[in-house]
Write a protein that holds these residues in place. Structure first.
Motif, PDB file in Angstrom:
ATOM      1  N   GLN A  84     -46.836 -34.040   2.105  1.00 19.01           N
ATOM      2  CA  GLN A  84     -47.085 -35.108   2.296  1.00 19.01           C
ATOM      3  C   GLN A  84     -45.866 -35.948   3.156  1.00 19.01           C
ATOM      4  OE1 GLN A  84     -47.512 -37.051  -1.652  1.00 19.01           O
ATOM      5  NE2 GLN A  84     -49.189 -35.798  -2.210  1.00 19.01           N
ATOM      6  N   LYS A  86     -42.847 -36.100   2.487  1.00 18.78           N
ATOM      7  CA  LYS A  86     -42.111 -36.975   1.379  1.00 18.78           C
ATOM      8  C   LYS A  86     -40.848 -36.126   1.231  1.00 18.78           C
ATOM      9  CE  LYS A  86     -45.687 -39.695  -1.006  1.00 18.78           C
ATOM     10  NZ  LYS A  86     -45.977 -39.829  -2.351  1.00 18.78           N
ATOM     11  N   ASP A  90     -39.635 -41.310  -5.306  1.00 22.08           N
ATOM     12  CA  ASP A  90     -39.821 -42.744  -5.474  1.00 22.08           C
ATOM     13  C   ASP A  90     -40.419 -43.178  -6.706  1.00 22.08           C
ATOM     14  OD1 ASP A  90     -40.242 -45.324  -5.052  1.00 22.08           O
ATOM     15  OD2 ASP A  90     -41.559 -45.073  -3.177  1.00 22.08           O
ATOM     16  N   SER A  92     -41.277 -45.655  -7.965  1.00 21.60           N
ATOM     17  CA  SER A  92     -42.519 -46.637  -7.597  1.00 21.60           C
ATOM     18  C   SER A  92     -43.823 -46.055  -7.568  1.00 21.60           C
ATOM     19  CB  SER A  92     -42.276 -47.682  -6.895  1.00 21.60           C
ATOM     20  OG  SER A  92     -42.478 -47.042  -5.364  1.00 21.60           O
ATOM     21  N   ASP A  93     -44.017 -44.823  -7.291  1.00 21.06           N
ATOM     22  CA  ASP A  93     -45.159 -43.846  -7.152  1.00 21.06           C
ATOM     23  C   ASP A  93     -45.616 -43.312  -8.413  1.00 21.06           C
ATOM     24  OD1 ASP A  93     -45.280 -44.553  -4.571  1.00 21.06           O
ATOM     25  OD2 ASP A  93     -44.299 -42.562  -3.774  1.00 21.06           O
ATOM     26  N   LYS A  94     -44.921 -43.703  -9.476  1.00 21.63           N
ATOM     27  CA  LYS A  94     -44.996 -42.928 -10.871  1.00 21.63           C
ATOM     28  C   LYS A  94     -45.419 -43.953 -11.831  1.00 21.63           C
ATOM     29  CE  LYS A  94     -43.639 -39.062  -8.983  1.00 21.63           C
ATOM     30  NZ  LYS A  94     -44.468 -37.945  -8.624  1.00 21.63           N
ATOM     31  N   ASN A 124     -44.411 -50.676 -12.667  1.00 19.66           N
ATOM     32  CA  ASN A 124     -45.327 -49.421 -13.056  1.00 19.66           C
ATOM     33  C   ASN A 124     -44.675 -48.772 -14.013  1.00 19.66           C
ATOM     34  OD1 ASN A 124     -43.053 -48.968 -10.981  1.00 19.66           O
ATOM     35  ND2 ASN A 124     -43.696 -46.815 -11.320  1.00 19.66           N
TER      36      ASN A 124
END
Length: 301
Positions: A84, A86, A90, A92-94, A124
Motif C-alpha cells: 500500500q 505506507k 496511523d 486513525s486507520d484502526k 475511531n
C-alpha cells in the motif's frame, strides 16, 4: 516441515486469532467457513499443532500459536504496508474498542485526561473499562477479554508483561466530628470502626499488612467496592476510611471530610500496567500503552 506454503493461510490464521471464531473470521475475510477450516487444516498439518482449541463458542490459541502470532502479524503488516506504499503507523486507520481493567480510583485519575483527547483526535478508538480482581487479571488478558490492566503489583505468569506506572500512598479520611481527628494515633486507629473498599476476594491489603506489624488489625464495619459510596458514608458517621491520597483529594471539595496522614508507616503501593505477550506487537495496544504512560507522566504520578 517442507514444501511450499500459501502465505494467504497466515492471513486466515491472523483473522481467526483476532476474531476468536472461525465463523467471524470467515465473515471478516468474506470467504466461506469451510474455506477457513480448510486453511487451518493445512496449517495444522504443516505445524503439527492444533493451533486453536474450542472453548465454548470461541476458539482459543494454543501455546504454539501464541508463540508465533506476533511474528505472523508483524510480517503481514509489513507486507501490507509495502503493497500500500505506507510507512509508519496511523492510528486513525484502526477502528477498535480497547478493553481496560481499571479500578474506580485509576479511572478518575486517568480518564479526565485520556478520554477527551481520544474523543477529539481519535474518535475511531473507543474505551471499555471495568474493575478486575487479581485472580482474574491473567486469564482475562490471555482470553482477550481485556487488552490492558492497570493495578497494584501482583504475581503473574511469564506470559504477562508489565511496566511500572506509579506508586500509591495512603491517607485516612473521616467526618470532622469524628473523635479520631483530635487523637490520630495508631491505637485510636485500631479501635475505631472502618469502611473498607475492596473487590471480591481482596480483603487483605498493604494497609492491613503494615498494621499487622504492630500486632493490630482494623475493625471493618462496612465493605464495599466503590470509594464514592464509602466516602459518602464516612462523611456522615464515625467510620474511618483509608484510601489512596490522590483520590482522597478529589473528594475534599465534594464532601465534608478531614484528610489525615496514617499514624503508622505503610510502604507506597507500586502500580503496574499489564498486558499479555500476544499483544506485544499489537500496534493499537502498543499505542494505548504509550498513551497511558504519557498521561501518567503528564499528571506527575
Amino acid at each position: 516441515m517442507h514444501g511450499k506454503l500459501d502465505l494467504n493461510l497466515f492471513i486466515v490464521l491472523r483473522a481467526v486469532y483476532d476474531q476468536g471464531s472461525i465463523t467471524k473470521a470467515a465473515n471478516a475475510l468474506h470467504i466461506t467457513q469451510p474455506a477457513v477450516s480448510h486453511a487451518l487444516g493445512r496449517l495444522r498439518e504443516k505445524f503439527d499443532d492444533p493451533l486453536f482449541i474450542r472453548h465454548g463458542r470461541q476458539v482459543v490459541p494454543t501455546p504454539f500459536c501464541q508463540g508465533i502470532i506476533a511474528s505472523v502479524v508483524k510480517s503481514i503488516e509489513t507486507l501490507e504496508s509495502t503493497l500500500q506504499g505506507k510507512v509508519g503507523f496511523d492510528i486513525s486507520d484502526k477502528p477498535r474498542q480497547v478493553n481496560l481493567g481499571l479500578r474506580d480510583v485509576l479511572e478518575s485519575i486517568f480518564f479526565p485526561v485520556l478520554i477527551p483527547e481520544l474523543v477529539k483526535h481519535t474518535p475511531n478508538i473507543t474505551v471499555n473499562s471495568r474493575q478486575v480482581t487479581w485472580p482474574e487479571l491473567a486469564p482475562a488478558l490471555a482470553a482477550k477479554e481485556l487488552d490492558i490492566v492497570i493495578d497494584a503489583l501482583v504475581p503473574t505468569s511469564r506470559d504477562i508483561r508489565s511496566q511500572f506506572i506509579c506508586e500509591e500512598t495512603f491517607v485516612v479520611i473521616c467526618a470532622p466530628s469524628n473523635s479520631y481527628v483530635d487523637n490520630p494515633s495508631i491505637k485510636s486507629y485500631s479501635v475505631a470502626q472502618h469502611a473498607l473498599v475492596s473487590l471480591k476476594d481482596s480483603k487483605l491489603d498493604t494497609v492491613d499488612l503494615a498494621l499487622a506489624q504492630h500486632n493490630l488489625h482494623r475493625n471493618i464495619a462496612l465493605q464495599c467496592e466503590h470509594y464514592f459510596a464509602a466516602v459518602n458514608v464516612v462523611s456522615q458517621c464515625d467510620l474511618l476510611l483509608t484510601m489512596p491520597t490522590r483520590f482522597a483529594q478529589q473528594f475534599s471539595n465534594k464532601f465534608d471530610i478531614e484528610i489525615l496522614p496514617l499514624p503508622f508507616d505503610v510502604p507506597p503501593l507500586p502500580v503496574h500496567m499489564y498486558w499479555h505477550k500476544h499483544a506485544d506487537e499489537d500496534l493499537v495496544n502498543v499505542w494505548m500503552r504509550e498513551k497511558l504512560v504519557a498521561v501518567a507522566d503528564k499528571l506527575g504520578i
